[in-house]
Design an enzyme around this catalytic site. Structure first.
Site, PDB file in Angstrom:
ATOM      1  CE1 TYR A   1     -45.540 -25.619 -26.060  1.00  0.00           C
ATOM      2  CE2 TYR A   1     -44.876 -27.049 -24.267  1.00  0.00           C
ATOM      3  CZ  TYR A   1     -45.857 -26.372 -24.956  1.00  0.00           C
ATOM      4  OH  TYR A   1     -47.158 -26.450 -24.550  1.00  0.00           O
TER       5      TYR A   1
ATOM      6  CE  LYS B   1     -55.549 -17.287 -35.219  1.00  0.00           C
ATOM      7  NZ  LYS B   1     -57.012 -17.383 -35.221  1.00  0.00           N
TER       8      LYS B   1
END
Ligand code: NAI
Length: 337
Positions: free
Chosen positions: A125, A172
């Site tokens: 973002y 991840k």
């Protein structure tokens, strides 16, 4: 004693309806607040030529607390998300979203009581996107040691203060070895200062499966921005949907309280929106302001209306309108619940 002033941003779509409902409830509960109402988003663009005018930021900085309804962000075009800008400009680094099963709120699950702590200022973002050559774009994911360390600390501090047992870092790092790897490394370092709280980590895809299979097993989850955005909506679905889940964006110098949901254009202006999520965000705000007694009073009124009287909006299988549901809460508060 002078009243506490807060900034109120009514937002777009269902925003003004749920804001009006929430302010009615706050007033009926005797929250004793003064409201400084500010336009942001499309309304501000039309009036001031900017979706997030400086005076809105100044108002929040001055009051240190804002209650905000959702603001529309166009997909793939238009101005940059005002929500993301607010979080970055005011450095509201922690997004806190509690998801609890509530009695009388229909859901496939029971006993869910988990907290999503989302890093709110970096990750994908960061707004750094560009065209490399026609047909190829690059979007940069920014992960910093400072940002990862402070969000991990926030999660552990929250866990300690609220008697939570476990904090899970969601990542991840098997694929994004550098970025998510740094996030995880910072989490593990911070965890060493909290031996009283169990620390573990889970890969995001496995976490999503486990949340759907056994959500009652999760406690406090901490993750970077995009994962937090997606997992928050998933978790809302475990406890009755977007109409019920509150949220807070916490920074050092200011905090903004807002529901997880968006502007719900499909039901805007029809007196159908569930104001519960923003009302519950306002309860979080009252606790933040040290107005615990008023917060508890509103909680009791919600319980009386939803559980004892069975009054619910349509998204929760009831028949009440926004205004009807609000009127029932106000009545309960005025009867001295
Ligand atoms: P959304 O959350 O607005 O709506 C998703 C679904 O949930 C819709 O079917 C809607 O009717 C329902 N829903 C949401 N809140 C509800 C409520 N209080 N009562 C009853 N039903 C409710 O998500 P969507 O459609 O993806 O986004 C619409 C707009 O909202 C977009 O412009 C998006 O950028 C913006 N948005 C703004 C947020 C913010 O200001 N914090 C957060 C999320 C989205």
């Amino acid at each position: 004693m002078s009243k506490t002033t807060i900034t109120v941003i009514p937002g777009d779509g269902i925003g003004p309806e749920v804001t009006q409902a929430t302010l009615r409830v706050l007033d009926a509960a005797g929250a004793d607040l003064e409201y400084e109402t500010q336009a942001a988003g499309a309304a501000a663009l039309a009036q001031f030529g900017k979706p997030l005018p400086d005076h809105v930021l100044e108002s929040i900085r001055r009051n240190q607390v804002a209650l905000k309804a959702p603001i529309e962000t166009q997909v793939g075009k238009g101005f940059r998300s005002v929500n993301v800008q607010l979080r970055q400009e005011l450095d509201l680094y922690a997004n806190l979203r509690p998801n609890r099963s509530l009695p009388s709120i229909p859901s496939r699950y029971e006993n869910v009581d988990l907290i999503v702590v989302r890093e709110n200022t970096e990750g994908l973002y960061s707004g750094l996107e560009h065209v490399v050559i026609p047909g190829v774009v690059e979007s940069l994911k920014i992960i910093t040691e400072k940002g990862s360390t402070r969000i991990a600390k926030f999660a552990f501090e929250y866990a300690r203060r609220h008697g939570r047992k476990r904090v899970t870092a969601v990542h991840k790092a098997n694929i994004m070895k550098l970025s998510d790897g740094l996030f995880l490394e910072c989490f593990r370092k911070v965890a060493q200062d909290y031996p009283d709280i169990q620390a573990e980590d889970k890969i995001i895809d496995n976490m999503c499966m486990q949340l759907v299979m056994r959500p009652e097993k999760s406690d406090v989850l901490v993750m970077e921005n995009l994962y937090g955005d997606i997992v928050s909506d998933l978790c809302a679905g475990l406890v009755g949907g977007l109409g019920v889940v509150p949220g807070a964006n916490i920074g050092v110098e200011a905090s903004i309280f807002e529901a997880v949901h968006g502007t719900a254009p499909d039901i805007a202006g029809q007196d159908l929106a569930n104001p519960l999520a923003l009302i519950r965000s306002a309860i979080m705000m009252l606790f933040h302001l040290g107005k615990d007694e008023v917060a508890e009073r509103i909680r009791r009124a919600l319980r009386q209306v939803i559980v004892d009287q069975g009054v619910r909006t349509r998204d929760l299988g009831g028949e009440a309108s926004t205004s009807g549901f609000t009127a029932a809460i106000v009545k309960s508060l005025e009867s001295g619940v």
